[in-house]
Design a protein around this motif. Structure first.
Motif, PDB file in Angstrom:
ATOM      1  N   UNK A   1       0.870  -1.175   0.000  1.00  0.00           N
ATOM      2  CA  UNK A   1       0.000   0.000   0.000  1.00  0.00           C
ATOM      3  C   UNK A   1       0.907   1.224   0.000  1.00  0.00           C
ATOM      4  N   UNK A   2       1.248   1.667  -1.210  1.00  0.00           N
ATOM      5  CA  UNK A   2       2.143   2.808  -1.356  1.00  0.00           C
ATOM      6  C   UNK A   2       1.570   3.763  -2.388  1.00  0.00           C
ATOM      7  N   UNK A   3       1.947   5.014  -2.265  1.00  0.00           N
ATOM      8  CA  UNK A   3       1.470   6.035  -3.191  1.00  0.00           C
ATOM      9  C   UNK A   3       2.199   5.999  -4.521  1.00  0.00           C
ATOM     10  N   UNK A   4       1.634   6.705  -5.479  1.00  0.00           N
ATOM     11  CA  UNK A   4       2.215   6.734  -6.818  1.00  0.00           C
ATOM     12  C   UNK A   4       3.605   7.336  -6.834  1.00  0.00           C
ATOM     13  N   UNK A   5       3.844   8.337  -5.988  1.00  0.00           N
ATOM     14  CA  UNK A   5       5.170   8.942  -5.952  1.00  0.00           C
ATOM     15  C   UNK A   5       6.221   7.921  -5.519  1.00  0.00           C
ATOM     16  N   UNK A   6       5.897   7.105  -4.530  1.00  0.00           N
ATOM     17  CA  UNK A   6       6.809   6.056  -4.087  1.00  0.00           C
ATOM     18  C   UNK A   6       7.069   5.062  -5.201  1.00  0.00           C
ATOM     19  N   UNK A   7       6.015   4.682  -5.909  1.00  0.00           N
ATOM     20  CA  UNK A   7       6.160   3.766  -7.043  1.00  0.00           C
ATOM     21  C   UNK A   7       7.076   4.380  -8.094  1.00  0.00           C
ATOM     22  N   UNK A   8       6.848   5.636  -8.421  1.00  0.00           N
ATOM     23  CA  UNK A   8       7.644   6.313  -9.445  1.00  0.00           C
ATOM     24  C   UNK A   8       9.119   6.400  -9.052  1.00  0.00           C
ATOM     25  N   UNK A   9       9.374   6.737  -7.801  1.00  0.00           N
ATOM     26  CA  UNK A   9      10.755   6.840  -7.324  1.00  0.00           C
ATOM     27  C   UNK A   9      11.428   5.470  -7.372  1.00  0.00           C
ATOM     28  N   UNK A  10      10.768   4.476  -6.796  1.00  0.00           N
ATOM     29  CA  UNK A  10      11.354   3.135  -6.748  1.00  0.00           C
ATOM     30  C   UNK A  10      11.567   2.583  -8.152  1.00  0.00           C
ATOM     31  N   UNK A  11      10.618   2.818  -9.060  1.00  0.00           N
ATOM     32  CA  UNK A  11      10.760   2.363 -10.454  1.00  0.00           C
ATOM     33  C   UNK A  11      12.004   2.988 -11.094  1.00  0.00           C
ATOM     34  N   UNK A  12      12.131   4.295 -10.943  1.00  0.00           N
ATOM     35  CA  UNK A  12      13.255   4.996 -11.547  1.00  0.00           C
ATOM     36  C   UNK A  12      14.596   4.494 -11.038  1.00  0.00           C
ATOM     37  N   UNK A  13      14.684   4.267  -9.739  1.00  0.00           N
ATOM     38  CA  UNK A  13      15.946   3.840  -9.142  1.00  0.00           C
ATOM     39  C   UNK A  13      16.205   2.358  -9.391  1.00  0.00           C
ATOM     40  N   UNK A  14      15.224   1.515  -9.111  1.00  0.00           N
ATOM     41  CA  UNK A  14      15.449   0.070  -9.171  1.00  0.00           C
ATOM     42  C   UNK A  14      15.389  -0.512 -10.584  1.00  0.00           C
TER      43      UNK A  14
END
Length: 101
Positions: free
Chosen positions: A18-31
């Protein structure tokens, strides 16, 4: 070792989070894309710790997704033993990938 995920691994990791879109976007970009965390801290006006926390949350979920019968280990070994263990890990990853296909 730099933390990296492919798209399938990333999607599996975030599936039940259960995470927000900003967290998803950050994690996607980095990982997935391999972008530096500092880039997100600057662009979004976040602390480096907040960006790191977003990435680590998804990474921890990924690490919790082990195939049945597998266990993650961390060890300090002499070079020759480490070489053997790395070979075992590569063989196990290959077998796991073959089973998924």
């Amino acid at each position: 070792m730099k933390k990296r995920l492919n798209e399938a691994q990333f999607q599996k990791a975030i599936k039940d989070l259960e995470i927000g879109q900003q967290t998803v976007d950050i994690a996607w970009g980095v990982l997935v894309e391999g972008r530096p965390q500092a880039e997100y801290a600057t662009a979004l006006g976040l602390s480096r710790g907040a960006v790191s926390q977003a990435v680590n949350r998804v990474w921890a979920a990924h690490e919790a997704n082990l195939p049945v019968g597998f266990e993650r280990v961390i060890a300090v070994l002499p070079e020759h033993q480490a070489f053997i263990v790395k070979k075992w890990a590569a063989d196990a990853a290959k077998k796991t990938k073959e089973r998924a296909s």
